[in-house]
Design an enzyme around this catalytic site. Sequence first.
Site, PDB file in Angstrom:
ATOM      1  N   ASN A 123       1.004  -1.212   0.079  1.00  0.00           N
ATOM      2  CA  ASN A 123       0.160   0.074  -0.104  1.00  0.00           C
ATOM      3  C   ASN A 123       0.921   1.281  -0.012  1.00  0.00           C
ATOM      4  O   ASN A 123       1.456   1.627   0.947  1.00  0.00           O
ATOM      5  CB  ASN A 123      -0.796  -0.057   1.292  1.00  0.00           C
ATOM      6  CG  ASN A 123      -1.792   1.090   1.320  1.00  0.00           C
ATOM      7  OD1 ASN A 123      -1.881   1.942   0.479  1.00  0.00           O
ATOM      8  ND2 ASN A 123      -2.704   1.071   2.205  1.00  0.00           N
TER       9      ASN A 123
ATOM     10  N   ARG B  80      -2.169  -2.236  -3.847  1.00  0.00           N
ATOM     11  CA  ARG B  80      -3.409  -1.356  -3.575  1.00  0.00           C
ATOM     12  C   ARG B  80      -3.438  -0.393  -4.639  1.00  0.00           C
ATOM     13  O   ARG B  80      -2.528   0.487  -4.390  1.00  0.00           O
ATOM     14  CB  ARG B  80      -3.740  -0.881  -2.004  1.00  0.00           C
ATOM     15  CG  ARG B  80      -4.786  -0.204  -1.677  1.00  0.00           C
ATOM     16  CD  ARG B  80      -4.909   0.532  -0.485  1.00  0.00           C
ATOM     17  NE  ARG B  80      -6.126   0.920  -0.144  1.00  0.00           N
ATOM     18  CZ  ARG B  80      -6.610   0.727   1.163  1.00  0.00           C
ATOM     19  NH1 ARG B  80      -5.796   0.251   1.920  1.00  0.00           N
ATOM     20  NH2 ARG B  80      -7.975   0.694   1.326  1.00  0.00           N
TER      21      ARG B  80
ATOM     22  N   HIS C  72     -13.109   2.790  -0.369  1.00  0.00           N
ATOM     23  CA  HIS C  72     -13.091   1.649   0.924  1.00  0.00           C
ATOM     24  C   HIS C  72     -13.616   0.310   0.508  1.00  0.00           C
ATOM     25  O   HIS C  72     -14.039  -0.539   1.160  1.00  0.00           O
ATOM     26  CB  HIS C  72     -13.905   2.324   2.095  1.00  0.00           C
ATOM     27  CG  HIS C  72     -13.152   3.394   2.957  1.00  0.00           C
ATOM     28  ND1 HIS C  72     -13.998   4.240   3.419  1.00  0.00           N
ATOM     29  CD2 HIS C  72     -12.042   3.594   3.034  1.00  0.00           C
ATOM     30  CE1 HIS C  72     -13.112   5.082   4.217  1.00  0.00           C
ATOM     31  NE2 HIS C  72     -12.107   4.663   3.945  1.00  0.00           N
TER      32      HIS C  72
ATOM     33  N   ARG D 293     -13.193  15.688   7.147  1.00  0.00           N
ATOM     34  CA  ARG D 293     -14.016  16.136   6.142  1.00  0.00           C
ATOM     35  C   ARG D 293     -15.545  16.282   6.327  1.00  0.00           C
ATOM     36  O   ARG D 293     -15.921  15.547   7.105  1.00  0.00           O
ATOM     37  CB  ARG D 293     -13.799  14.782   4.913  1.00  0.00           C
ATOM     38  CG  ARG D 293     -12.490  14.595   4.206  1.00  0.00           C
ATOM     39  CD  ARG D 293     -12.300  13.364   3.719  1.00  0.00           C
ATOM     40  NE  ARG D 293     -11.377  12.568   3.980  1.00  0.00           N
ATOM     41  CZ  ARG D 293     -11.190  11.317   3.698  1.00  0.00           C
ATOM     42  NH1 ARG D 293     -11.850  10.849   2.816  1.00  0.00           N
ATOM     43  NH2 ARG D 293     -10.137  10.613   4.285  1.00  0.00           N
TER      44      ARG D 293
ATOM     45  N   GLU E 183      -7.884  -5.329   5.109  1.00  0.00           N
ATOM     46  CA  GLU E 183      -7.875  -5.076   3.742  1.00  0.00           C
ATOM     47  C   GLU E 183      -6.527  -5.643   3.243  1.00  0.00           C
ATOM     48  O   GLU E 183      -6.727  -6.039   1.952  1.00  0.00           O
ATOM     49  CB  GLU E 183      -7.617  -3.491   3.550  1.00  0.00           C
ATOM     50  CG  GLU E 183      -9.039  -2.613   3.973  1.00  0.00           C
ATOM     51  CD  GLU E 183      -8.881  -1.203   4.255  1.00  0.00           C
ATOM     52  OE1 GLU E 183      -8.105  -1.024   5.293  1.00  0.00           O
ATOM     53  OE2 GLU E 183      -9.170  -0.502   3.523  1.00  0.00           O
TER      54      GLU E 183
END
Length: 398
Positions: free
Chosen positions: A8, A92, A181, A242, A384
């Site tokens: 990643n 990823r 996601h 956010r 993940e």
Amino acid sequence: MPVILTINAGSSSIKYQCFDMHTEECLAKGHVDRLLSTSAELFYTRRDGVTHRIPVPQTAHEAVFQRIFEILLHPEKGILRAPDEIQAIGHRVVHGGSHFAASTRITPEVEKTIEQCAPLAPLHNPFNLRGIRACQTILPDIPHVAVFDTAFHQTIPDYAHIYALPHTISEQYQIRQYGFHGISHQYVAMRAAEMFGSPLKTLKLITCHLGNGCSITAIADGKSIDTSMGFTPLQGLVMGTRSGDIDPAIILYLIREHQMTPDQIDQMLNHQSGLIGVSGISSDLRDLIAVHEENRRAALAIDIFCYRIRQYIGKYAAVLDGIDALVFTAGIGENAPLIRARICEKLGFLGVHLDQAKNEGNPMDEAIHHETAPVSVLVIPTNEELMIARDTLHVIKS
Ligand code: ADP
């Protein structure tokens, strides 16, 4: 031993894990934070718990990857005897645009398409690509596989992913909902099906990934049919920094009436809003939970955060025509009983009833609903990296 390495690679960090795919056990993992800074270090942990902190060159990503492989092959610190013990590498990739509905083996054309998607994810795709190219240079003879954060959401129907903008604009500029996601939502959905002992295809699920970034997905027939993040990861739920959903006219108002620039608005919406924006205290929910009883704005930030999630659960229960299970995952979803309780407290009409003791008992891979409740509520730690490794193995086998 078939070993899959997952990578990643971001703008300021690189994370990796090595899996033995016979047992799906993580053999070793590591991460480098603050890349390109003088204090960049590789934190490396082996399955037996041995850890090392290793300085990394302050140069390009490529030299850092060289160091990562040196350690994996190191006679004492490492876990591999030869590079060819790595069967494949799963990378990823954040944005696959509308091009990739599944993980795929990386070819020159795939690389080109990932590059073409870079304007849609300028902070991610270019660095994902650098990771891919560095690893290909070091290990050119093994398969490299791209696993996309957007791919799982490619099944969202057009009436749900198309914005009601002029169609020519949407098409010309590739504007649509993509969702993110996806690797995490897919992993916890598969795990939920295992826990149910039923095929995923038979379940209607709402999965809540609540970390620094937050998103929620409606899953039916094993597929994502709607998700809260949109064209970018800014849409949807309230997050650490956010805003999530706002009226888009607010942006025009701030530009016209208050002379804010696009960069200032970008900074405001992505970095100064959400939990930190409302509370003025922190983007970390733990800090807000610690003071919410005496601090009104911390309490307000938590109220808005939970309210938005409940709104989306209601919306997705309607989209799915009822649900079998609600799944909580990621930092907040896995660790914050107060938040899970607040989200679920007015969902009784849907059949959601929490068991307070189970909710507060540090559940991991466990159900926390009342035993008579018609809807299951599950807490499932996301993984993940394992999902990337599984997909990588699947791609190279097929
Ligand atoms: P990322 O999206 O960066 O992977 P994580 O999944 O690690 O983030 O989630 C980070 C969030 O999880 C932070 O807001 C943090 O406050 C929250 N979190 C972690 N542990 C707890 C806890 N015990 N209680 C409440 N929130 C927690």
